[in-house]
Design a protein around this motif. Sequence first.
Motif, PDB file in Angstrom:
ATOM      1  N   ASP A 334     -14.561  -9.217  -5.436  1.00 48.16           N
ATOM      2  CA  ASP A 334     -15.859  -9.510  -6.049  1.00 48.16           C
ATOM      3  C   ASP A 334     -15.608 -10.056  -7.447  1.00 48.16           C
ATOM      4  O   ASP A 334     -15.155  -9.332  -8.333  1.00 48.16           O
ATOM      5  N   LYS A 339     -18.428 -12.347  -3.075  1.00 45.34           N
ATOM      6  CA  LYS A 339     -18.137 -10.967  -2.707  1.00 45.34           C
ATOM      7  C   LYS A 339     -17.689 -10.933  -1.251  1.00 45.34           C
ATOM      8  O   LYS A 339     -18.365 -11.474  -0.374  1.00 45.34           O
ATOM      9  N   ARG A 357     -17.435  -9.836   5.712  1.00 48.46           N
ATOM     10  CA  ARG A 357     -18.661 -10.505   5.288  1.00 48.46           C
ATOM     11  C   ARG A 357     -18.419 -11.195   3.945  1.00 48.46           C
ATOM     12  O   ARG A 357     -17.862 -10.597   3.024  1.00 48.46           O
ATOM     13  N   PHE A 358     -18.851 -12.458   3.863  1.00 46.69           N
ATOM     14  CA  PHE A 358     -18.757 -13.252   2.641  1.00 46.69           C
ATOM     15  C   PHE A 358     -20.172 -13.498   2.119  1.00 46.69           C
ATOM     16  O   PHE A 358     -21.019 -14.036   2.846  1.00 46.69           O
ATOM     17  N   ASP A 359     -20.435 -13.128   0.875  1.00 42.03           N
ATOM     18  CA  ASP A 359     -21.713 -13.407   0.210  1.00 42.03           C
ATOM     19  C   ASP A 359     -21.427 -14.263  -1.012  1.00 42.03           C
ATOM     20  O   ASP A 359     -20.636 -13.871  -1.892  1.00 42.03           O
ATOM     21  N   TYR A 360     -22.060 -15.441  -1.055  1.00 39.23           N
ATOM     22  CA  TYR A 360     -21.803 -16.370  -2.154  1.00 39.23           C
ATOM     23  C   TYR A 360     -23.093 -17.057  -2.585  1.00 39.23           C
ATOM     24  O   TYR A 360     -23.680 -17.826  -1.813  1.00 39.23           O
ATOM     25  N   ARG A 363     -25.993 -17.152  -0.147  1.00 39.11           N
ATOM     26  CA  ARG A 363     -25.688 -17.503   1.245  1.00 39.11           C
ATOM     27  C   ARG A 363     -24.635 -16.535   1.772  1.00 39.11           C
ATOM     28  O   ARG A 363     -23.826 -15.994   0.998  1.00 39.11           O
ATOM     29  N   SER A 364     -24.601 -16.355   3.105  1.00 38.49           N
ATOM     30  CA  SER A 364     -23.706 -15.332   3.634  1.00 38.49           C
ATOM     31  C   SER A 364     -23.256 -15.660   5.056  1.00 38.49           C
ATOM     32  O   SER A 364     -23.981 -16.282   5.837  1.00 38.49           O
ATOM     33  N   VAL A 366     -20.765 -13.626   8.257  1.00 34.97           N
ATOM     34  CA  VAL A 366     -20.004 -12.464   8.682  1.00 34.97           C
ATOM     35  C   VAL A 366     -19.196 -12.838   9.917  1.00 34.97           C
ATOM     36  O   VAL A 366     -19.688 -13.527  10.813  1.00 34.97           O
ATOM     37  N   ALA A 384     -27.466 -11.934   7.371  1.00 36.68           N
ATOM     38  CA  ALA A 384     -26.473 -13.000   7.192  1.00 36.68           C
ATOM     39  C   ALA A 384     -27.006 -14.319   7.746  1.00 36.68           C
ATOM     40  O   ALA A 384     -27.725 -14.348   8.739  1.00 36.68           O
TER      41      ALA A 384
END
Length: 498
Positions: A334, A339, A357-360, A363-364, A366, A384
């Motif tokens: 993170d 994250k 899981r990618f959160d940017y 937007r996300s 998994v 997601a």
Amino acid sequence: MRVTGFFVIVFALLFAVLGFGLWAAPEELAGGLRVGALAAEGVSTLRGDLGGLFVALAALCFAGVWTRRGVLLQAAALILVTIVVGRLMGVVDDGLPGGVPRALVIEVAAIVALVLHARGLGQSEAPERAGLTRTILLVVGLGVAAKLGLSAALANPTVQQKIFERAVAQRMGVDNSALLADDALRVAVCGASAPLPSKTRAKACVAVIAGGKFYIVDVGPESVENLMQWGIPLDRIGGVLITHFHSDHIGDLGELNLQTWAQGRPAPLNIYGGPGVDQVVDGFNQAYRIDQGYRTVHHTAKIMPPETWPLVARTVEMAGPATPAKARTGLVFDDGKLKITAIEVDHGPIEPAYAYRFDYKGRSVVITGDMKNHPPFARAAMGADVMVSEAIARPMIETMEAGAKGLGRGRVERIMHDIQDYHVSPQEAAGLANQAKVKLLVFYHLLPAPDGMIARRTFESGIEAARDGDWTLADDGSLYTLPLGSKEVRIGRVPRAP
């Protein structure tokens, strides 16, 4: 007349079957026509061009017999003559590969039948027949002349060098660095198959691109070749995340390390995974250490610096004590913008097994890795934009199990039986995606890989009824773009060299 007419009808039926077959199932007929593995564009071309050609030939034959107009049969004969000329040009270059003599016999026999039946329709069309003869001779003559001229040109070393230089420029000039632009979260599938062999798909590998870097989730055999062909700057790799330690998820780890190092990766490569990742990383480092020494000595430490070569294990621990529910998560990374969260999943008896899981920037995505139908996953994947899920088509695997039993291949039968209980089916994955309110469900790690229209339709059976939303099957090179500041999900492909 009746005999030749009968044969013309037979050939017309053959052409019709081929034409409509190519329109309906081009992938299924490609092997019989000696056409290699096709991408989507090739399938479209096969369906449109060859399908249309054979349907047109069938129409000309039927119309010529029905209307008793020789000119229509002559037109069909002329088309076949040009095909035979082209085939003979290939024979000059390549000899007589398997299947060519049979095709030539059929085509020549069809030409003979068409010409004889046209001749038998009456002397009133003699001028047309004479014109046809002159046209055929002209086509053959021009074709032979063109072939001789082209062959002479290609035999010239200067021409060969120029062609090779152009090919090198096209290949080495592929630049997809724009995919790393900080205007979207992007997901590219670099391996869409499971351990069973596939003609068109590498083993499990997904690239997630965010913040000017790309992150690899699993790196199955053959997947790094895709990455290299895409023209993405491999030195801008941010790390590798391993879902679990099955061979089809780690097999190309050494090659990925080598290629990113060779392209100037500025630091050792971080490999994230559950407990045991240090053993995997140590093994690859040991296996490739002699190779590293060779390359550093050969290319110098400036080009291949030993200090940036190693893989570095980063063990991801789950928060809290283990429970039978397998509902824990763990923070991987993170930096305030990106994250990455590890999600515990059930792939028993395989442990550990993680999804990521990618959160940017709003937007996300998994990515499941391998797992059973695991209800706690839906909570971790909630909201997601994209869920990239593995999938097993159990009815297809059951058919393979029965086939192995019938052939007396007990070991294969047992393996096909065992793999059915620790993977999620497409319908089960659709249910999880529905619960998580995921916008787009993407299937990868396809077991078995549906490399053909019939296999694909069989694999997809039942998904539409189970899925409350958009879904798609991934191929190698499938690209999903999530523009920042938007809810849009664009489906496309990674650009490739021409």
